[in-house]
Design a protein around this motif. Structure first.
Motif, PDB file in Angstrom:
ATOM      1  N   CYS A  93       0.849  -1.173   0.000  1.00 21.78           N
ATOM      2  CA  CYS A  93       0.000   0.000   0.000  1.00 21.78           C
ATOM      3  C   CYS A  93       0.896   1.238   0.000  1.00 21.78           C
ATOM      4  O   CYS A  93       2.028   1.189   0.468  1.00 21.78           O
ATOM      5  N   ALA A  94       0.367   2.311  -0.544  1.00 18.36           N
ATOM      6  CA  ALA A  94       1.145   3.530  -0.692  1.00 18.36           C
ATOM      7  C   ALA A  94       0.237   4.744  -0.591  1.00 18.36           C
ATOM      8  O   ALA A  94      -0.971   4.654  -0.854  1.00 18.36           O
ATOM      9  N   ALA A  95       0.836   5.880  -0.206  1.00 23.66           N
ATOM     10  CA  ALA A  95       0.094   7.127  -0.038  1.00 23.66           C
ATOM     11  C   ALA A  95       0.697   8.218  -0.906  1.00 23.66           C
ATOM     12  O   ALA A  95       1.929   8.341  -1.000  1.00 23.66           O
ATOM     13  N   ALA A  96      -0.181   8.992  -1.539  1.00 26.13           N
ATOM     14  CA  ALA A  96       0.257  10.076  -2.417  1.00 26.13           C
ATOM     15  C   ALA A  96      -0.551  11.334  -2.106  1.00 26.13           C
ATOM     16  O   ALA A  96      -1.651  11.247  -1.575  1.00 26.13           O
ATOM     17  N   ARG A  97      -0.008  12.487  -2.510  1.00 31.61           N
ATOM     18  CA  ARG A  97      -0.709  13.734  -2.216  1.00 31.61           C
ATOM     19  C   ARG A  97      -1.816  14.017  -3.217  1.00 31.61           C
ATOM     20  O   ARG A  97      -2.518  15.027  -3.083  1.00 31.61           O
ATOM     21  N   ALA A  98      -1.988  13.122  -4.175  1.00 33.02           N
ATOM     22  CA  ALA A  98      -3.045  13.274  -5.166  1.00 33.02           C
ATOM     23  C   ALA A  98      -3.484  11.892  -5.600  1.00 33.02           C
ATOM     24  O   ALA A  98      -2.869  10.888  -5.250  1.00 33.02           O
ATOM     25  N   PHE A  99      -4.533  11.836  -6.387  1.00 32.45           N
ATOM     26  CA  PHE A  99      -5.012  10.581  -6.970  1.00 32.45           C
ATOM     27  C   PHE A  99      -4.013  10.175  -8.041  1.00 32.45           C
ATOM     28  O   PHE A  99      -3.801  10.905  -9.005  1.00 32.45           O
ATOM     29  N   ALA A 100      -3.364   9.020  -7.868  1.00 27.67           N
ATOM     30  CA  ALA A 100      -2.251   8.670  -8.739  1.00 27.67           C
ATOM     31  C   ALA A 100      -2.242   7.184  -9.050  1.00 27.67           C
ATOM     32  O   ALA A 100      -2.731   6.368  -8.255  1.00 27.67           O
ATOM     33  N   THR A 101      -1.639   6.832 -10.188  1.00 28.46           N
ATOM     34  CA  THR A 101      -1.609   5.433 -10.603  1.00 28.46           C
ATOM     35  C   THR A 101      -0.215   4.930 -10.960  1.00 28.46           C
ATOM     36  O   THR A 101      -0.076   3.784 -11.395  1.00 28.46           O
ATOM     37  N   THR A 102       0.807   5.758 -10.793  1.00 30.52           N
ATOM     38  CA  THR A 102       2.172   5.294 -11.078  1.00 30.52           C
ATOM     39  C   THR A 102       2.994   5.315  -9.804  1.00 30.52           C
ATOM     40  O   THR A 102       2.837   6.207  -8.965  1.00 30.52           O
ATOM     41  N   PRO A 103       3.922   4.363  -9.663  1.00 28.56           N
ATOM     42  CA  PRO A 103       4.686   4.267  -8.403  1.00 28.56           C
ATOM     43  C   PRO A 103       5.452   5.537  -8.050  1.00 28.56           C
ATOM     44  O   PRO A 103       5.541   5.888  -6.871  1.00 28.56           O
ATOM     45  N   ASN A 104       5.986   6.227  -9.046  1.00 27.79           N
ATOM     46  CA  ASN A 104       6.834   7.380  -8.715  1.00 27.79           C
ATOM     47  C   ASN A 104       6.041   8.575  -8.204  1.00 27.79           C
ATOM     48  O   ASN A 104       6.625   9.569  -7.783  1.00 27.79           O
ATOM     49  N   GLU A 105       4.715   8.483  -8.217  1.00 26.47           N
ATOM     50  CA  GLU A 105       3.879   9.553  -7.648  1.00 26.47           C
ATOM     51  C   GLU A 105       3.602   9.317  -6.163  1.00 26.47           C
ATOM     52  O   GLU A 105       2.955  10.150  -5.525  1.00 26.47           O
ATOM     53  N   TYR A 106       4.060   8.202  -5.640  1.00 26.65           N
ATOM     54  CA  TYR A 106       3.778   7.827  -4.259  1.00 26.65           C
ATOM     55  C   TYR A 106       5.050   7.957  -3.422  1.00 26.65           C
ATOM     56  O   TYR A 106       5.970   7.140  -3.557  1.00 26.65           O
ATOM     57  N   PRO A 107       5.120   8.916  -2.509  1.00 23.79           N
ATOM     58  CA  PRO A 107       6.308   9.066  -1.667  1.00 23.79           C
ATOM     59  C   PRO A 107       6.346   8.132  -0.463  1.00 23.79           C
ATOM     60  O   PRO A 107       7.417   7.888   0.098  1.00 23.79           O
ATOM     61  N   TYR A 108       5.195   7.595  -0.064  1.00 24.73           N
ATOM     62  CA  TYR A 108       5.145   6.773   1.148  1.00 24.73           C
ATOM     63  C   TYR A 108       4.658   5.357   0.827  1.00 24.73           C
ATOM     64  O   TYR A 108       3.642   5.188   0.140  1.00 24.73           O
ATOM     65  N   TRP A 109       5.401   4.371   1.370  1.00 27.36           N
ATOM     66  CA  TRP A 109       5.121   2.965   1.075  1.00 27.36           C
ATOM     67  C   TRP A 109       5.102   2.140   2.343  1.00 27.36           C
ATOM     68  O   TRP A 109       5.891   2.381   3.268  1.00 27.36           O
ATOM     69  N   GLY A 110       4.244   1.132   2.355  1.00 25.40           N
ATOM     70  CA  GLY A 110       4.249   0.145   3.420  1.00 25.40           C
ATOM     71  C   GLY A 110       5.226  -0.968   3.108  1.00 25.40           C
ATOM     72  O   GLY A 110       5.869  -0.985   2.049  1.00 25.40           O
ATOM     73  N   GLN A 111       5.308  -1.941   4.009  1.00 18.94           N
ATOM     74  CA  GLN A 111       6.312  -3.000   3.897  1.00 18.94           C
ATOM     75  C   GLN A 111       5.867  -4.157   3.018  1.00 18.94           C
ATOM     76  O   GLN A 111       6.681  -4.969   2.640  1.00 18.94           O
ATOM     77  N   GLY A 112       4.586  -4.250   2.685  1.00 18.92           N
ATOM     78  CA  GLY A 112       4.110  -5.316   1.820  1.00 18.92           C
ATOM     79  C   GLY A 112       3.564  -6.504   2.574  1.00 18.92           C
ATOM     80  O   GLY A 112       3.978  -6.803   3.699  1.00 18.92           O
ATOM     81  N   THR A 113       2.636  -7.193   1.933  1.00 20.68           N
ATOM     82  CA  THR A 113       2.077  -8.428   2.473  1.00 20.68           C
ATOM     83  C   THR A 113       1.987  -9.446   1.337  1.00 20.68           C
ATOM     84  O   THR A 113       1.580  -9.112   0.218  1.00 20.68           O
ATOM     85  N   GLN A 114       2.410 -10.674   1.621  1.00 21.19           N
ATOM     86  CA  GLN A 114       2.495 -11.705   0.583  1.00 21.19           C
ATOM     87  C   GLN A 114       1.120 -12.318   0.303  1.00 21.19           C
ATOM     88  O   GLN A 114       0.419 -12.732   1.231  1.00 21.19           O
ATOM     89  N   VAL A 115       0.786 -12.384  -0.964  1.00 20.30           N
ATOM     90  CA  VAL A 115      -0.407 -13.092  -1.417  1.00 20.30           C
ATOM     91  C   VAL A 115       0.046 -14.215  -2.338  1.00 20.30           C
ATOM     92  O   VAL A 115       0.759 -13.971  -3.321  1.00 20.30           O
ATOM     93  N   THR A 116      -0.340 -15.436  -2.010  1.00 16.10           N
ATOM     94  CA  THR A 116       0.014 -16.593  -2.824  1.00 16.10           C
ATOM     95  C   THR A 116      -1.257 -17.326  -3.209  1.00 16.10           C
ATOM     96  O   THR A 116      -2.046 -17.703  -2.331  1.00 16.10           O
ATOM     97  N   VAL A 117      -1.453 -17.500  -4.504  1.00 12.93           N
ATOM     98  CA  VAL A 117      -2.638 -18.174  -5.016  1.00 12.93           C
ATOM     99  C   VAL A 117      -2.206 -19.483  -5.663  1.00 12.93           C
ATOM    100  O   VAL A 117      -1.443 -19.472  -6.638  1.00 12.93           O
ATOM    101  N   SER A 118      -2.675 -20.579  -5.124  1.00 11.36           N
ATOM    102  CA  SER A 118      -2.300 -21.889  -5.653  1.00 11.36           C
ATOM    103  C   SER A 118      -3.320 -22.344  -6.689  1.00 11.36           C
ATOM    104  O   SER A 118      -4.507 -22.046  -6.593  1.00 11.36           O
ATOM    105  N   SER A 119      -2.828 -23.111  -7.661  1.00 11.09           N
ATOM    106  CA  SER A 119      -3.708 -23.585  -8.742  1.00 11.09           C
ATOM    107  C   SER A 119      -4.329 -24.923  -8.390  1.00 11.09           C
ATOM    108  O   SER A 119      -3.968 -25.563  -7.426  1.00 11.09           O
TER     109      SER A 119
END
Length: 119
Positions: A93-119
């Motif tokens: 997850c990430a936070a930006a000062r505006a509505f944005a869709t590219t990574p470089n527009e987001y200055p703040y980032w969380g650490q991530g959470t793993q999602v694994t989908v098995s077939s």
């Protein structure tokens, strides 16, 4: 600023998961928020974004119709349904000062959470 993503896990194809993102150290309601993901060996890619008010949303074509982004006064969520093996990735997850869709527009980032989908 701290962003904490949670809710990831292992799920079978066709299943569902709900990710959450809690923010601290910023005025949450004044930031656009987004979800990105990164699979092994691939670049980080946009998944979904939501505006400050929640009135506007955007989705990657690959998740449109299956994922829903939402927010309240304290958290942001990503409801994921009809999951596919290709959705396997670390979700950030990430936070930006505006509505944005590219990574470089987001200055703040969380650490991530793993999602694994098995077939």
């Amino acid at each position: 600023v701290q962003l904490q993503a949670s809710g990831g896990g292992l799920v079978q194809a066709g299943g569902s998961l709900r990710l959450s993102c809690a923010a601290s150290g910023l005025a949450f309601s004044t930031y656009g928020m987004g979800w990105f993901r990164q699979a092994p060996g691939k670049e980080r890619e946009f998944v979904a974004a939501i505006s400050r008010s929640g009135g506007s949303t955007a989705y990657a074509d690959s998740v449109k119709g299956r994922f829903t982004i939402s927010r309240n006064n304290a958290k942001m969520y990503l409801q994921m349904t009809s999951l596919k093996p290709e959705d396997t990735a670390i979700y950030y997850c990430a936070a930006a000062r505006a509505f944005a869709t590219t990574p470089n527009e987001y200055p703040y980032w969380g650490q991530g959470t793993q999602v694994t989908v098995s077939s």
